[in-house]
Design a protein around this motif. Sequence first.
Motif, PDB file in Angstrom:
ATOM      1  N   TYR A  12       0.837  -1.198   0.000  1.00 36.69           N
ATOM      2  CA  TYR A  12       0.000   0.000   0.000  1.00 36.69           C
ATOM      3  C   TYR A  12       0.878   1.255   0.000  1.00 36.69           C
ATOM      4  CZ  TYR A  12      -3.317   3.566   1.450  1.00 36.69           C
ATOM      5  OH  TYR A  12      -4.061   4.708   1.516  1.00 36.69           O
ATOM      6  N   TYR A  66       1.176   4.062  -2.856  1.00 36.18           N
ATOM      7  CA  TYR A  66       0.842   5.426  -2.471  1.00 36.18           C
ATOM      8  C   TYR A  66       1.972   6.376  -2.846  1.00 36.18           C
ATOM      9  CZ  TYR A  66      -1.718   8.929   0.163  1.00 36.18           C
ATOM     10  OH  TYR A  66      -2.450  10.031   0.508  1.00 36.18           O
ATOM     11  N   ARG A 100      -0.319  12.526   1.851  1.00 36.58           N
ATOM     12  CA  ARG A 100      -1.129  12.149   3.012  1.00 36.58           C
ATOM     13  C   ARG A 100      -1.815  13.376   3.620  1.00 36.58           C
ATOM     14  NH1 ARG A 100       2.983   8.579   3.212  1.00 36.58           N
ATOM     15  NH2 ARG A 100       4.320   9.743   4.620  1.00 36.58           N
ATOM     16  N   SER A 103      -4.621  14.455   1.405  1.00 39.09           N
ATOM     17  CA  SER A 103      -5.723  13.506   1.547  1.00 39.09           C
ATOM     18  C   SER A 103      -6.529  13.793   2.813  1.00 39.09           C
ATOM     19  CB  SER A 103      -5.173  12.078   1.572  1.00 39.09           C
ATOM     20  OG  SER A 103      -6.214  11.160   1.696  1.00 39.09           O
ATOM     21  N   SER A 134      -8.640  16.837   2.319  1.00 38.97           N
ATOM     22  CA  SER A 134      -9.743  16.694   1.374  1.00 38.97           C
ATOM     23  C   SER A 134     -11.031  16.289   2.084  1.00 38.97           C
ATOM     24  CB  SER A 134      -9.403  15.692   0.273  1.00 38.97           C
ATOM     25  OG  SER A 134      -9.416  14.369   0.775  1.00 38.97           O
ATOM     26  N   ALA A 158      -6.164  15.225  -4.643  1.00 41.44           N
ATOM     27  CA  ALA A 158      -6.410  14.263  -3.556  1.00 41.44           C
ATOM     28  C   ALA A 158      -7.364  13.165  -4.018  1.00 41.44           C
ATOM     29  CB  ALA A 158      -6.974  14.977  -2.328  1.00 41.44           C
ATOM     30  N   HIS A 159      -8.394  13.535  -4.747  1.00 41.64           N
ATOM     31  CA  HIS A 159      -9.333  12.528  -5.264  1.00 41.64           C
ATOM     32  C   HIS A 159      -8.664  11.650  -6.312  1.00 41.64           C
ATOM     33  CE1 HIS A 159     -13.000  13.857  -3.186  1.00 41.64           C
ATOM     34  NE2 HIS A 159     -12.433  15.041  -3.249  1.00 41.64           N
ATOM     35  N   ARG A 188      -6.551   9.071  -4.501  1.00 44.81           N
ATOM     36  CA  ARG A 188      -7.392   8.019  -3.939  1.00 44.81           C
ATOM     37  C   ARG A 188      -7.874   7.068  -5.043  1.00 44.81           C
ATOM     38  NH1 ARG A 188     -11.327  11.044  -1.448  1.00 44.81           N
ATOM     39  NH2 ARG A 188      -9.743  11.673  -0.003  1.00 44.81           N
ATOM     40  N   ASP A 189      -8.252   7.626  -6.175  1.00 46.74           N
ATOM     41  CA  ASP A 189      -8.765   6.800  -7.282  1.00 46.74           C
ATOM     42  C   ASP A 189      -7.685   5.938  -7.917  1.00 46.74           C
ATOM     43  OD1 ASP A 189     -11.259   7.858  -6.845  1.00 46.74           O
ATOM     44  OD2 ASP A 189     -11.156   9.281  -8.511  1.00 46.74           O
ATOM     45  N   ARG A 236      -8.089  -2.050  -3.757  1.00 45.10           N
ATOM     46  CA  ARG A 236      -9.441  -2.023  -4.297  1.00 45.10           C
ATOM     47  C   ARG A 236      -9.732  -3.217  -5.203  1.00 45.10           C
ATOM     48  NH1 ARG A 236      -9.861   3.132  -5.241  1.00 45.10           N
ATOM     49  NH2 ARG A 236      -8.571   3.050  -7.090  1.00 45.10           N
TER      50      ARG A 236
END
Length: 143
Positions: A26, A30, A45, A48, A51, A108-109, A112-113, A119
């Motif tokens: 992870y 990241y 971080r 994030s 956000s 930030a989005h 995450r995506d 996922r």
Amino acid sequence: MSPQKPRPDTLTLEVVELIGSVVARYHEEYEEAAAEHALTGAQARLLSLLSMQPLPMRRLAQQLKCEPSNVTGIVDRLEARGLVERRPDPADRRVKLAAPTEEGRRIAHGLRDSLNFAREPLAGLSREERLSLRDLLQRMLDA
């Protein structure tokens, strides 16, 4: 002389190793996602966290488990790039909140995506399995 703790059983050691591998992968993904946006892992971080909601510097330092002076430097660099802004806290005008700009929120989005490592495998689990995993992980964190 203190009594020796019993050695963990083989299954516990295997689970600990698997958790360590998941965490390492992870973090690796990241860091790669952050680098694609010319950010460090710490900057990503922080962005994030912001956000989700604007936060005071002291709270950011607590969440990131670092010194407030480090957070100030990170926020300074993100602010220089137009990704974060400082604004007064409506509840206490003496306190400054760090908040993402629209561009900061977009990045930030995007970060995450782009994190597919967890996922994609989770998608292979049933809803019940994901709920069970979530609950077990939460129990571990609450212990």
